[in-house]
Every structure is written in structure tokens, then in C-alpha cells.
Design a protein around this motif. Structure first.
Motif, PDB file in Angstrom:
ATOM      1  N   ASP A 204       0.186  -1.501  -0.297  1.00 40.68           N
ATOM      2  CA  ASP A 204       0.277  -0.335  -0.206  1.00 40.68           C
ATOM      3  C   ASP A 204       1.426   1.552  -0.042  1.00 40.68           C
ATOM      4  N   PRO A 205       1.661   1.479   0.730  1.00 39.43           N
ATOM      5  CA  PRO A 205       2.553   2.499   0.523  1.00 39.43           C
ATOM      6  C   PRO A 205       3.099   3.018  -0.367  1.00 39.43           C
ATOM      7  N   THR A 206       3.764   1.678  -1.233  1.00 37.77           N
ATOM      8  CA  THR A 206       4.310   2.302  -2.275  1.00 37.77           C
ATOM      9  C   THR A 206       3.450   2.397  -3.376  1.00 37.77           C
ATOM     10  N   PHE A 207       1.920   1.934  -3.701  1.00 40.53           N
ATOM     11  CA  PHE A 207       0.511   2.072  -5.012  1.00 40.53           C
ATOM     12  C   PHE A 207       0.848   3.587  -4.241  1.00 40.53           C
ATOM     13  N   LYS A 208       0.581   4.125  -2.957  1.00 40.26           N
ATOM     14  CA  LYS A 208       0.334   5.713  -2.954  1.00 40.26           C
ATOM     15  C   LYS A 208       1.528   6.543  -3.321  1.00 40.26           C
ATOM     16  N   ALA A 209       2.315   6.072  -2.794  1.00 40.39           N
ATOM     17  CA  ALA A 209       3.438   7.031  -3.013  1.00 40.39           C
ATOM     18  C   ALA A 209       4.082   7.093  -5.346  1.00 40.39           C
ATOM     19  N   TYR A 210       3.721   5.643  -5.399  1.00 38.27           N
ATOM     20  CA  TYR A 210       3.909   5.454  -7.120  1.00 38.27           C
ATOM     21  C   TYR A 210       1.949   5.392  -7.731  1.00 38.27           C
ATOM     22  N   HIS A 211       1.454   6.526  -7.222  1.00 36.71           N
ATOM     23  CA  HIS A 211       0.107   6.116  -8.229  1.00 36.71           C
ATOM     24  C   HIS A 211       0.145   7.074  -9.181  1.00 36.71           C
ATOM     25  N   VAL A 212      -0.623   6.825  -9.781  1.00 42.66           N
ATOM     26  CA  VAL A 212      -0.563   7.583 -11.792  1.00 42.66           C
ATOM     27  C   VAL A 212      -1.796   8.034 -11.652  1.00 42.66           C
ATOM     28  N   GLU A 213      -1.934   9.427 -11.399  1.00 39.50           N
ATOM     29  CA  GLU A 213      -3.075  10.400 -11.842  1.00 39.50           C
ATOM     30  C   GLU A 213      -3.720  10.341 -13.046  1.00 39.50           C
ATOM     31  N   GLY A 214      -5.278   9.489 -13.307  1.00 38.38           N
ATOM     32  CA  GLY A 214      -6.108   8.609 -13.620  1.00 38.38           C
ATOM     33  C   GLY A 214      -6.536   7.609 -13.759  1.00 38.38           C
ATOM     34  N   THR A 215      -5.775   6.947 -13.263  1.00 37.13           N
ATOM     35  CA  THR A 215      -5.718   5.403 -12.936  1.00 37.13           C
ATOM     36  C   THR A 215      -6.868   5.807 -11.026  1.00 37.13           C
ATOM     37  N   SER A 216      -7.067   4.115 -11.208  1.00 39.02           N
ATOM     38  CA  SER A 216      -7.843   4.133  -9.707  1.00 39.02           C
ATOM     39  C   SER A 216      -6.680   4.356  -8.518  1.00 39.02           C
ATOM     40  N   TRP A 217      -7.536   4.603  -7.641  1.00 34.45           N
ATOM     41  CA  TRP A 217      -7.100   4.174  -5.783  1.00 34.45           C
ATOM     42  C   TRP A 217      -6.904   3.507  -5.025  1.00 34.45           C
ATOM     43  N   ASP A 218      -8.016   2.116  -6.312  1.00 33.87           N
ATOM     44  CA  ASP A 218      -7.475   0.790  -5.769  1.00 33.87           C
ATOM     45  C   ASP A 218      -6.892  -0.049  -5.903  1.00 33.87           C
ATOM     46  N   ILE A 219      -5.853  -0.898  -5.031  1.00 32.72           N
ATOM     47  CA  ILE A 219      -4.432  -1.635  -5.243  1.00 32.72           C
ATOM     48  C   ILE A 219      -5.239  -2.738  -6.090  1.00 32.72           C
ATOM     49  N   TYR A 220      -6.219  -3.045  -5.752  1.00 34.84           N
ATOM     50  CA  TYR A 220      -6.575  -4.707  -6.715  1.00 34.84           C
ATOM     51  C   TYR A 220      -7.139  -4.395  -7.713  1.00 34.84           C
ATOM     52  N   ASP A 221      -7.719  -2.790  -7.743  1.00 32.75           N
ATOM     53  CA  ASP A 221      -7.917  -2.913  -9.810  1.00 32.75           C
ATOM     54  C   ASP A 221      -6.685  -2.373 -10.329  1.00 32.75           C
ATOM     55  N   PRO A 222      -7.009  -3.804 -11.553  1.00 30.32           N
ATOM     56  CA  PRO A 222      -5.673  -4.297 -12.104  1.00 30.32           C
ATOM     57  C   PRO A 222      -4.717  -3.055 -12.874  1.00 30.32           C
ATOM     58  N   VAL A 223      -5.218  -2.476 -13.786  1.00 29.04           N
ATOM     59  CA  VAL A 223      -4.839  -1.252 -14.427  1.00 29.04           C
ATOM     60  C   VAL A 223      -3.796  -0.233 -13.667  1.00 29.04           C
ATOM     61  N   ALA A 224      -4.469   0.247 -12.911  1.00 31.08           N
ATOM     62  CA  ALA A 224      -3.645   1.203 -11.265  1.00 31.08           C
ATOM     63  C   ALA A 224      -2.947   0.073 -11.122  1.00 31.08           C
ATOM     64  N   ASN A 225      -2.523  -1.286 -10.683  1.00 35.03           N
ATOM     65  CA  ASN A 225      -1.295  -1.610  -9.654  1.00 35.03           C
ATOM     66  C   ASN A 225      -0.821  -2.040 -10.762  1.00 35.03           C
ATOM     67  N   ILE A 226      -0.661  -2.402 -12.313  1.00 36.77           N
ATOM     68  CA  ILE A 226       0.374  -2.289 -12.810  1.00 36.77           C
ATOM     69  C   ILE A 226       0.973  -0.874 -13.218  1.00 36.77           C
ATOM     70  N   VAL A 227       0.394  -0.027 -13.286  1.00 36.77           N
ATOM     71  CA  VAL A 227       0.765   1.325 -13.938  1.00 36.77           C
ATOM     72  C   VAL A 227       2.160   1.922 -12.706  1.00 36.77           C
ATOM     73  N   ALA A 228       1.203   1.928 -11.104  1.00 36.58           N
ATOM     74  CA  ALA A 228       2.472   2.579 -10.270  1.00 36.58           C
ATOM     75  C   ALA A 228       3.201   1.206  -9.897  1.00 36.58           C
ATOM     76  N   SER A 229       3.165  -0.171 -10.053  1.00 40.38           N
ATOM     77  CA  SER A 229       4.278  -1.219 -10.170  1.00 40.38           C
ATOM     78  C   SER A 229       5.479  -0.354 -10.771  1.00 40.38           C
ATOM     79  N   CYS A 230       4.868  -0.449 -12.199  1.00 39.56           N
ATOM     80  CA  CYS A 230       5.686   0.227 -13.622  1.00 39.56           C
ATOM     81  C   CYS A 230       6.987   1.299 -12.982  1.00 39.56           C
ATOM     82  N   ASN A 231       5.691   2.440 -12.160  1.00 38.48           N
ATOM     83  CA  ASN A 231       6.298   3.748 -12.171  1.00 38.48           C
ATOM     84  C   ASN A 231       7.776   3.361 -11.129  1.00 38.48           C
TER      85      ASN A 231
END
Length: 247
Positions: A204-231
Motif C-alpha cells: 500500500d505505501p508504495t502504491f500510494k507513493a507511485y500512484h499515476v494520476e488518472g488511474t484508480s486508487w484501488d490497489i486491486y484495480d489491475p490497471v492501476a496496480n500495473i501502472v503504479a508498480s511499473c512507475n
């Protein structure tokens, strides 16, 4: 006059001359009278004799006179033809100038009429506001692993986050086998109360720190999870393609 003794009168010399004169005068008078009653016969006409030279000269004179008359007539006819041609040319030029002027005036009148009609039409027509071009229809993505990766890659491309399809899918299959709701409840992160979650097992802390605007804030959202992890991987390793184990 003298008388002789015999009683006869003798004629003197003077008397003789007088008598002769009288006799001559009478003869002349008689001759004049006779002549006055006689008709004089006409004098015979002597024919003119023509030489060959004189005849040739006469013919030359006749021919020259005829040639002069023909030349004069030709000059008169040429002058008349020239005058006729000049008059016709002037008339044609005048007619052409009048026709050109009329055509020009007609064209101007038509252009003025067309312009006036166009202006009137423009004034009477209510202009409709220009419609904005329709926004392109959103790209459709499949609701599966292939669709999630494709959508995540388009977002990352727009944001300048490097990654390839193969690199992303390879790490997803190692971390979650493609299950967007996967959660790790046994590693050190789980022991510390922040378990790894989602397709790429991000906390969760890493997801929030590297979240990309325009994607969901739900860590289980597959697209948001991929984008934040790749960032995050791009920041730490240069790209998700460089990750081959836990990260």
C-alpha cells in the motif's frame, strides 16, 4: 472735135481713148453679169498619202491613249476600293468597341447583382456556431490480463513510463499468476502488516507513493496496480523489464 468741110465729125485721139475705155467697161460689165449668174464647180479633194512611219505613230498614239485611260480607270477603282475597305474597317472597329463595352458593362452588372444577392443571403442567414469535433471514442480494452496490460501500457506511454508487454507480463505471472486479487500473507511485508497485493504484488505505501494520476486508487484495480508498480520499477531499476525477481 472738129468738123471738116464735108460735114462729118472727126474723132480726135482723146475721143478714141474714151471710146475704147467705154467699150472695155461695157465688156467687163457684161462679163461680170454673166459670171454672177454661173455656179462655181467644187475644187477636187486631193487624198492624203500616209507613210508607214506616220501610220505606226498614229497607232502608237492610239494605244498610249487607251493605256492611259485604262490606268486612270484602274487608279480610280483602286482608290474607290481602298475607301470602301477603310470605311468598312472603321465601321467594324466601332461595332467591336461597342460590343466589348456592352459585354464589359453586362459582366459588371452581373457581378454587382451576384455580390448583392450573396451579401443579402449572408445577412439573412443565421450562422450556426461551429460544432466541436467529436471526441474520439475511447479505446476498448478486454477485461482480462491482455486487456489490462494493453491499457496500462497506453497510460504509461502517455506518462513517459518505460516498460514492454513482455516485461510486464513476465513479472505478473511470477508475482500473482495473473490474479488481480492476489495477496501475500506470509513474507516480511505481511509480518510488518503491509502485505503485497494485486497483479504485481505492491504494498500500500508504495502504491500510494507511485500512484499515476488518472488511474484508480484501488490497489486491486489491475490497471492501476500495473501502472503504479511499473512507475516504481522505473524509478528503482530503470524499467520493469529489468526486474527478474522480487523487487
Amino acid at each position: 472735135m472738129r468738123s471738116n468741110h464735108s460735114g462729118y465729125t472727126r474723132l480726135t485721139k482723146a475721143h478714141k481713148f474714151s471710146a475704147a475705155a467705154l467699150t472695155a467697161a461695157g465688156a467687163a460689165a457684161v462679163a461680170f453679169g454673166a459670171a454672177s449668174h454661173a455656179v462655181a464647180a467644187p475644187a477636187p479633194v486631193k487624198p492624203v498619202a500616209w507613210s508607214a512611219e506616220a501610220f505606226g505613230q498614229a497607232q502608237d498614239a492610239e494605244r498610249k491613249d487607251a493605256a492611259d485611260k485604262a490606268a486612270e480607270q484602274a487608279r480610280a477603282e483602286a482608290a474607290a476600293a481602298k475607301h470602301t475597305a477603310k470605311t468598312k474597317a472603321e465601321a467594324d472597329a466601332k461595332a467591336k468597341a461597342e460590343a466589348d463595352a456592352k459585354a464589359k458593362a453586362d459582366a459588371k452588372a452581373k457581378a454587382d447583382k451576384d455580390r448583392a444577392e450573396k451579401q443579402a443571403a449572408n445577412r439573412s442567414t443565421t450562422r450556426k456556431p461551429l460544432s466541436k469535433p467529436a471526441a474520439p471514442a475511447p479505446k476498448a480494452y478486454g477485461n482480462d490480463l491482455e486487456g489490462w496490460i494493453a491499457q496500462a501500457l497506453d497510460i504509461m506511454k502517455a506518462k513517459g513510463i518505460p516498460a514492454s508487454y513482455d516485461g510486464v507480463k513476465r513479472n505478473i505471472m511470477r508475482e500473482s499468476t495473473g490474479n488481480p486479487h492476489a495477496i501475500n500473507d506470509w513474507d516480511v511485508n505481511a509480518v510488518n502488516g503491509v502485505p503485497s497485493k494485486g497483479l504485481l504484488q505492491i504494498i500500500d505505501p508504495t502504491f500510494k507513493a507511485y500512484h499515476v494520476e488518472g488511474t484508480s486508487w484501488d490497489i486491486y484495480d489491475p490497471v492501476a496496480n500495473i501502472v503504479a508498480s511499473c512507475n516504481y520499477a522505473a524509478d528503482k531499476y530503470g524499467s520493469m523489464d529489468n526486474v527478474n525477481s522480487a523487487y
